[in-house]
Design an enzyme around this catalytic site. Structure first.
Site, PDB file in Angstrom:
ATOM      1  N   CYS A  78      52.423  52.345  12.957  1.00 57.99           N
ATOM      2  CA  CYS A  78      52.690  51.605  11.597  1.00 57.99           C
ATOM      3  C   CYS A  78      51.591  51.896  10.527  1.00 57.99           C
ATOM      4  CB  CYS A  78      52.883  50.250  12.030  1.00 57.99           C
ATOM      5  SG  CYS A  78      53.807  49.432  10.677  1.00 57.99           S
ATOM      6  N   HIS A 182      57.079  51.277  15.545  1.00 59.26           N
ATOM      7  CA  HIS A 182      56.573  50.517  16.711  1.00 59.26           C
ATOM      8  C   HIS A 182      57.030  51.237  17.940  1.00 59.26           C
ATOM      9  CE1 HIS A 182      54.179  47.555  14.123  1.00 59.26           C
ATOM     10  NE2 HIS A 182      55.258  47.785  13.393  1.00 59.26           N
ATOM     11  N   GLU A 184      55.886  50.379  20.951  1.00 57.77           N
ATOM     12  CA  GLU A 184      55.880  49.185  21.799  1.00 57.77           C
ATOM     13  C   GLU A 184      56.814  48.268  21.678  1.00 57.77           C
ATOM     14  OE1 GLU A 184      54.032  47.410  18.280  1.00 57.77           O
ATOM     15  OE2 GLU A 184      54.238  49.549  19.141  1.00 57.77           O
TER      16      GLU A 184
END
Length: 202
Positions: A78, A182, A184
């Site tokens: 990011c 992102h 994750e």
């Protein structure tokens, strides 16, 4: 071992939780010796570019990161991706790490909602990119950003379309990678990318 860089401006716990889930050895650290000892680095980031760069410089880790990026995998996530580039005009002109040629500017479209928030499909332009291996098309990842990178096509492994092409995954072609999204928070596809990044340390 992956060193997750703790400089005060990152989505640290979501990244560490994903690495825990994947059983990838990692350490959340603000210590230069840990970065030097690690097999790879992750540079998370949230917030505004100048404030994050100020905190990164204050941490004393910039020179260590630049040195490590010459010989071991580095993933910026990011804002961390944007910080890999040369400069940003968010809030005020500010130099980045300069590991990949390019600049950061506000998403230029007037026809879509800013910030760009939510799921978007990746348009893969470098299918041989190590982070993209083992993914089944279509690949959707989760974005939250108002500014984007502008860089050379040869440094872009994947775009997304948000009333224009936005570099979603960038690389220097050697050790440095940046994800505007992102991983994750991007479900199994994002976790596979983190698995792939962890595999670069072996």
């Amino acid at each position: 071992m992956i060193a997750v860089i703790d400089y005060g401006a990152g989505n640290l716990f979501s990244v560490c939780n994903a690495l825990n889930y994947l059983n990838i050895e990692h350490k959340l650290t603000k210590n230069a010796d840990d970065l030097l000892a690690a097999d790879a680095l992750i540079l998370p980031g949230v917030g505004a570019f100048p404030a994050a760069m100020e905190m990164l410089h204050a941490s004393g880790l910039v020179d260590t990161i630049l040195s490590c990026a010459k010989e071991k995998p580095l993933l910026g996530i990011c804002l961390g991706m944007q910080m890999l580039l040369e400069e940003s005009d968010e809030v005020a002109p500010c130099k980045g790490l300069g590991l990949i040629a390019g600049e950061v500017h506000k998403i230029p479209s007037q026809r879509v909602i800013i910030p760009h928030m939510g799921w978007n499909e990746l348009e893969v332009t470098q299918p041989d990119c190590p982070l993209l291996q083992g993914l089944n098309a279509p690949v959707y990842t989760y974005f939250v950003h108002s500014y984007q990178g502008f860089c050379k096509p040869e440094n872009v492994a994947a775009y997304c379309d948000y009333d224009g092409k936005i570099p979603a995954l960038i690389t220097d072609g050697k050790f440095v990678y940046g994800a505007q999204f992102h991983p994750e928070k991007s479900g199994e596809q994002g976790l596979q990318m983190l698995r792939n990044f962890g595999g670069l340390t072996k």
